[in-house]
Write an enzyme that holds these catalytic residues in place. Structure first.
Site, PDB file in Angstrom:
ATOM      1  N   TRP A  99      24.533 -70.194   1.514  1.00 43.46           N
ATOM      2  CA  TRP A  99      25.789 -70.098   0.769  1.00 43.46           C
ATOM      3  C   TRP A  99      26.734 -71.238   1.123  1.00 43.46           C
ATOM      4  O   TRP A  99      27.455 -71.755   0.265  1.00 43.46           O
ATOM      5  CB  TRP A  99      26.427 -68.726   1.001  1.00 43.46           C
ATOM      6  CG  TRP A  99      25.458 -67.638   0.671  1.00 43.46           C
ATOM      7  CD1 TRP A  99      24.873 -66.757   1.528  1.00 43.46           C
ATOM      8  CD2 TRP A  99      24.895 -67.346  -0.619  1.00 43.46           C
ATOM      9  NE1 TRP A  99      23.993 -65.935   0.855  1.00 43.46           N
ATOM     10  CE2 TRP A  99      23.988 -66.278  -0.458  1.00 43.46           C
ATOM     11  CE3 TRP A  99      25.072 -67.889  -1.889  1.00 43.46           C
ATOM     12  CZ2 TRP A  99      23.264 -65.736  -1.520  1.00 43.46           C
ATOM     13  CZ3 TRP A  99      24.353 -67.353  -2.955  1.00 43.46           C
ATOM     14  CH2 TRP A  99      23.456 -66.298  -2.765  1.00 43.46           C
ATOM     15  N   ASP A 166      34.715 -68.652   3.689  1.00 43.03           N
ATOM     16  CA  ASP A 166      33.987 -67.631   2.942  1.00 43.03           C
ATOM     17  C   ASP A 166      33.630 -66.538   3.944  1.00 43.03           C
ATOM     18  O   ASP A 166      32.799 -66.736   4.824  1.00 43.03           O
ATOM     19  CB  ASP A 166      32.731 -68.248   2.324  1.00 43.03           C
ATOM     20  CG  ASP A 166      31.818 -67.219   1.657  1.00 43.03           C
ATOM     21  OD1 ASP A 166      32.163 -66.023   1.642  1.00 43.03           O
ATOM     22  OD2 ASP A 166      30.753 -67.630   1.158  1.00 43.03           O
ATOM     23  N   LYS A 190      29.667 -56.240   0.407  1.00 38.75           N
ATOM     24  CA  LYS A 190      29.117 -56.062   1.749  1.00 38.75           C
ATOM     25  C   LYS A 190      29.942 -55.025   2.535  1.00 38.75           C
ATOM     26  O   LYS A 190      29.404 -54.057   3.041  1.00 38.75           O
ATOM     27  CB  LYS A 190      29.145 -57.387   2.530  1.00 38.75           C
ATOM     28  CG  LYS A 190      28.728 -58.611   1.748  1.00 38.75           C
ATOM     29  CD  LYS A 190      27.245 -58.725   1.553  1.00 38.75           C
ATOM     30  CE  LYS A 190      26.884 -60.069   0.948  1.00 38.75           C
ATOM     31  NZ  LYS A 190      25.451 -60.256   0.754  1.00 38.75           N
TER      32      LYS A 190
END
Length: 355
Positions: A99, A166, A190
């Site tokens: 990511w 992030d 999440k």
């Protein structure tokens, strides 16, 4: 048989969140309408957004001068929004996994990107240290937890430039010094809500510094000024997020969650290190408390499929590693009870005895 949910995302939600959200699907706030069909302009739903925003600020001790917005598009859209709003000429990125790499590739469309350090050489099994951030970088971006490779930065970096993170897979899992950041963003699926909403915590005076014109929907100012209501927001995930935030507060807040997460993670890491069949894949000092990655020891590689099937037969769901790396991954997010970790340990020990 009880099922134990170790999926990496969308992932486990608390029973409190699921029950309250399910009830609202039938009747939201006594309106006689489902949360699935309520107008986002109704006062009952505006109250949901206001309360969710306030609880984020309370739980994370967000200081004055910051705003919280609820956005669509997932963290992947943030990879684009970040450089649109913050990158004029040059940015610095830390490359720690899939990511983080996707984020820096998006930024390269807008300006120069200095990859200050990378752990790609070791399949992202560690967090780089002792890197230097260029003084002319307009911001430094990192991904705090790497779900695929099981590494995590459990600290807030001290940097001279603007700091952007992030935190999709570990927000609300530990205390954060928000004042060090200009932007924190996180997909909800999440530690917060079902997929569909992304949370962004934005320092307001950090905006408006680029000369380019920013498309309306990609401008953080749009969403701040319209209190996340510029267009129809993801209503159901925001409602579910509010339930999770309420549950976090009932548990005692972020410090309590952090202790719970450390305890769960260390239980499983201790078993991985002890068990003759398994080994961890991340550097010990950088092991994630959210995504615990492990493989069979080399001499037991042929047992991998057998263990996966055995674990599933015992109710362990979602422990297969990401398709890009293989092996196993147990995601131990906030809502996962300690009992599930112990159940997985019991399965690992039973399998060990059989081999």
């Amino acid at each position: 048989m009880k099922k134990h949910n170790f999926f990496a995302g969308p992932s486990i939600l608390s029973e409190y969140t699921i029950k309250n959200t399910a009830a609202a699907v039938l009747d939201f706030a006594g309106t006689g309408l489902s949360i699935l069909e309520i107008s986002h302009r109704e006062k009952e739903f505006i109250a949901v957004v206001d309360e969710a925003r306030a609880l984020v600020k309370e739980l994370l001790n967000v200081p004055a001068g910051y705003d919280v917005v609820f956005l669509g598009g997932g963290a992947s859209l943030q990879f684009c929004m970040v450089p649109f709003n913050f990158l004029e000429k040059k940015a610095a990125y830390l490359q720690t996994g899939t990511w983080a790499t996707k984020a820096l590739k998006e930024a390269q469309l807008f300006g120069e990107v200095d990859i200050v350090a990378s752990s790609k050489d070791a399949n992202y099994s560690y967090i780089p240290k002792d890197y230097v951030i260029p003084e002319d970088a307009e911001y430094f971006h990192f991904c705090s937890n790497n779900t695929i490779f099981g590494t995590q930065m459990r600290f807030d970096p001290d940097v001279k430039t603007r700091l952007i993170a992030d935190m999709s897979s570990d927000i609300f899992s530990r205390p954060i010094d928000i004042s060090k950041y200009d932007l924190i963003y996180a997909g909800a699926q999440k530690n917060l809500a079902p997929a569909g909403v992304t949370i962004a915590i934005v320092r307001e005076d950090a905006l408006g510094r680029v000369t380019r014109k920013i498309p309306t929907m990609l401008n953080y100012k749009t969403h701040i000024e319209n209190e996340s209501m510029f267009n129809t927001p993801p209503v159901l995930p925001i409602y579910a997020a509010l339930q999770t935030l309420k549950w976090y507060k009932q548990l005692g807040g972020i410090e309590v969650l952090a202790k719970m997460n450390e305890e769960k993670a260390m239980m499983l890491y201790n078993e991985i290190d002890r068990n003759k069949l398994f080994k961890g894949t991340a550097a010990v000092e950088d092991r994630s408390y959210m995504n615990i990655c492990f493989v069979m020891n080399d001499e037991y590689k042929e047992l991998e499929a057998e263990f996966a099937a055995f674990a599933k037969s015992k109710g362990m769901l979602g422990i297969k590693g990401h398709r890009s790396v293989g092996g196993f991954r147990a995601s131990t997010y906030n809502a996962l009870p300690k009992e599930s970790v112990q159940a997985l340990i019991d399965v690992m020990q039973e399998f060990e005895k059989a081999h």
